[in-house]
Design an enzyme around this catalytic site. Structure first.
Site, PDB file in Angstrom:
ATOM      1  N   CYS A  27      -2.451   7.766   4.917  1.00 27.61           N
ATOM      2  CA  CYS A  27      -2.493   7.348   3.511  1.00 27.61           C
ATOM      3  C   CYS A  27      -3.707   7.943   2.808  1.00 27.61           C
ATOM      4  CB  CYS A  27      -2.599   5.832   3.416  1.00 27.61           C
ATOM      5  SG  CYS A  27      -1.494   4.955   4.495  1.00 27.61           S
ATOM      6  N   GLU A  74       0.897  -1.160   0.000  1.00 28.24           N
ATOM      7  CA  GLU A  74       0.000   0.000   0.000  1.00 28.24           C
ATOM      8  C   GLU A  74       0.929   1.201   0.000  1.00 28.24           C
ATOM      9  OE1 GLU A  74      -1.158   3.038   1.260  1.00 28.24           O
ATOM     10  OE2 GLU A  74      -2.073   2.238   3.088  1.00 28.24           O
TER      11      GLU A  74
END
Lengths: 513, 513
Positions: free
Chosen positions: A300, A263
């Site tokens: 994120c 990720e």
């Protein structure tokens, strides 16, 4: 429980002459505790133990594995306040945030334990024999089996929920895979405390020691050696695009390539639809900055891009956001490296004639034409920085979206009058992201069944998956079919008597558990 | 329906000056019909149409998409006998086999249509809002969405069931992905006939023309251009390891890497357990050769490796197998290239001192020690060739298995007295394969829900999937989460009223449809 800087290989504590130190986030000063730097011997030993443990751990009854995962949660809670204090010192994150993150971490473990017991993840499917058909059909039974040992790379921005006992580890344990963690050098004390908790759970549950090992270290070579080890069968990673792609490349070059779930990066576009913007410009501006500054912008899912129609309403949004940003407290960033990357990213925008800084904070604006012409404007700046794209009409909004790379999230701010115009915008957005929100803000990722924290490349290296929520388990599973296998040799999930009381699909029909 | 050598781009027939010819398999003579060689312009146009069609095709109601897939099956049946005759000429496969394969192809399409209607593949999961929780939980709804246009590379050995309208195409259509087929040059007439049938189904169902295009060609550059096209989002391939890995590499180098599902190679080990071998050596030898020679040995699941304890029973097995092989009719191979590769593979075994030829056919034997010492003995020889490994004890059997690469299948021949010894052998085998059989033979892959035709690398490039059976759909899907989305904007699968009457999971509970 105390921190002594050890490497944890199964039940053994290992020290090495090579050491590294963590840095106090608030001051930038080096902390006194030396941490052993794990080396290739440690990698090999941890992986050998993981492989030894793999068969037995993968074959545990769901109840037994679930109980282990719950024991990990209890052991983390039992560490007590030293965990919070250590994490505060190493990361600069405030107490309330870390206490919340601890609750999220243990809650996540308990959710995976419940999911293991529920059993749907085994995807047990049975097609019974048709001996009278021409040609006869064999008895076919399929279920998911664990991939084998998993390497986990924790993230600096979630020292608990996405590090040693975080989402990747919980998902791998749930799937039946031993875990070897490459500890993040920004919070090695936190990592060691959690590692000792996991080890205690492995021991108290009587599991093979190789179910978990912890390799702290500050070098890229350590992580590379771990991914290259032939006994590792999958990798979970959360971090930078450069770091993620480096691991993908190492995994690809192995004699047996393996999946890497990295990720990596996302700017999380927010589209302000016209009616919503006109009606709520100031409220949206304030709420936007609330999301942007959360966790010093180090999420994120931080909203790094705002897309809206040019006009007075957008001016009001920008003015409010700019003022709110100026009033926000100065952020303490996680590591000197992240701080340096943030400073460089903001400087690049400052020196880019296509981006205009708005006010004192790192809020910038540009036009759709400039954004589409200059790919660098779409790069992630990890921290409290965002870019507003002024569009002349909804066609330009669509063009900006079509030009985006894959993202973790996209957000639509819309009112009832926006719905008709929003439908085609939503269709474009959902093709680019793992999660699309209406009238919310992308920070704050719920750990649940329906969550997708993933998205097309380069948000992640594998857009078919999620790293948050119970679906994350499937990353560490693969289907295996058993044909005409004697019942006594079948895994319990597929045996005729269904001893695990699983939900199964038999001859196409889904049966209740 | 007649063959004229066209490229089919949506509704357009395209000719090119560059042409190629197919070869009559039985005689090796070039066939008269010239086939247009598709070029990069054709790739770009087919992919542009596919992208245009992607949104509408992916959003079709399940019933509508299922009806289209059923219409494809009907259109293939309507081609009539010219399809069988063309395939016989181009492949050398006998009529009965091809008629059976046609039934398998249309049955496969109908099974996917039924699966589309059943709806479980959408994996609709809903976690409802918890507004009174601190902090409140948003409404989260997840489902699978199609990846977008898929490139399909047909296999030479299944000109119908794994070519233009084969398993990959059926799975991609079922998932809602437009398909661009790179036609196999060994059966271009067969491919064109099937392509025209698919086109007629697209038209009669009123779908956008870009749902399907067909690019015949004999060059690797054509396939490379197709995989490199940015509008292609996934690749299905069945063929050689070299071909599959070349496509994987092209997909990886794209600005946006995409998944390649390549089914590449397997030697499908068969383990003869001692009691079964002692009791049934001759019957096993005869049945083994039946599987080995089926389809001229040109099945991905051909049993290329036999592992057993040395002794008189194994001698009897080998003697029976050798005699049966000598009596088998000479095989007609699919293409000159496959024939040349087969000849080279057998010659390599003949010149390898570690392998001893047994009898007149390409049946070889070696010892476990020699097999483990020489990796080349484990390479696939595509065709009627197999290697028997003599082991001194079950530990050596386990060592041989542990040394194997990933495989599509493994087979255990066992009797009741073998069960206890078979359990650890089975544990080793299931870690290496996608399907493990008891007392059967690996050729013959049932198209059903529980089938797995896949396996760890290098059997396939992605061991988490299957290319046969309804589970093959998931290769072309990815999960997307909708957060607090107004019901009117949600896909029907996630709307509150459940208008599609899908099986869904709500707050962790699986509801009946």
């Amino acid at each position: 429980m105390t921190v002594d800087g050890s490497i944890l290989i199964g039940t053994r504590d290992v020290r090495r002459d090579a050491v590294f130190h963590a840095v106090e986030a608030a001051s930038g000063a080096e902390l006194p505790q030396p941490f052993a730097e794990a080396n290739e011997t440690d990698v090999a030993e941890a992986c050998a133990l993981a492989e030894e443990a793999s068969g037995a751990f993968g074959a545990l009854a769901p109840d037994t594995r679930a109980a282990f995962i719950e024991t990990v949660a209890i052991a983390i809670e039992a560490i007590g306040d030293v965990l919070i204090e250590t994490a505060m010192m190493e990361t600069g994150l405030p107490r309330a945030r870390l206490e919340g993150e601890r609750g999220r971490t243990t809650g996540q473990l308990r959710m995976f334990a419940a999911e293991v017991r529920e059993g749907g993840w085994l995807d047990a499917v049975i097609d019974t024999a048709l001996p009278d058909r021409t040609p006869p059909r064999a008895d076919l039974r399929r279920m998911n089996l664990p991939l084998g040992p998993v390497a986990v790379f924790g993230a600096s921005n979630f020292p608990l929920a996405f590090s040693v006992a975080g989402g990747d580890t919980a998902a791998a344990f749930a799937a039946g895979c031993p875990v070897v963690v490459k500890g993040h050098p920004a919070h090695p004390g936190t990592g060691e405390l959690v590692s000792r908790a996991i080890r205690s759970a492995v021991q108290s549950c009587g599991l093979p020691e190789g179910v978990f090992s912890y390799l702290p270290g500050s070098s890229n070579a350590l992580g590379g050696a771990l991914v290259a080890d032939p006994r590792i069968k999958a990798v979970g990673f959360t971090g930078s695009r450069g770091g993620g792609l480096a691991l993908v490349e190492i995994a690809r070059r192995r004699p047996e390539p393996i999946p890497v779930y990295a990720e990596m990066s996302s700017i999380n576009p927010v589209v302000l639809m016209p009616a919503a913007l006109a009606a709520r410009a100031e409220a949206l501006g304030t709420a936007f900055v609330g999301s942007l500054t959360m966790g010093a912008g180090q999420f994120c899912t931080n909203p790094g891009l705002v897309i809206a129609l040019d006009g007075p309403a957008l001016d009001r949004f920008i003015a409010t956001a700019s003022a709110a940003l100026a009033a926000a407290p100065p952020p303490v960033m996680l590591t000197p490296g992240i701080h340096a990357a943030f400073t460089a990213g903001v400087a690049a925008l400052d020196s880019n004639a296509a981006a205009k800084r708005v006010g004192a904070g790192a809020l910038f604006e540009t036009t759709a034409a400039q954004f589409i012409a200059d790919r660098s404007l779409g790069h992630e700046v990890f921290g409290v920085s965002s870019l507003v794209v002024r569009c002349t009409d909804l066609d330009e909004v669509a063009q900006v979206i079509a030009d985006l790379e894959g993202q973790l999230t996209a957000t639509l701010q819309l009112d009832a009058e926006d719905v008709a115009d929003a439908a085609p915008i939503l269709a474009l957005l959902q093709a680019k992201v793992g999660r699309v929100l209406a009238n919310g803000w992308p920070t704050g990722v719920e750990v649940t069944h329906a969550m997708v924290h993933g998205g097309p490349y380069p948000a992640t290296s594998d857009g078919r998956t999620t790293s948050v929520g119970t679906l994350a388990m499937i990353r560490f599973l693969r289907p295996v079919c058993f044909q005409d296998m004697p019942d006594v040799l079948l895994p319990p999930a597929l045996q005729a008597a269904n001893p695990l009381r699983l939900p199964r699909r038999v001859n196409g029909v889904r049966e209740a558990a």
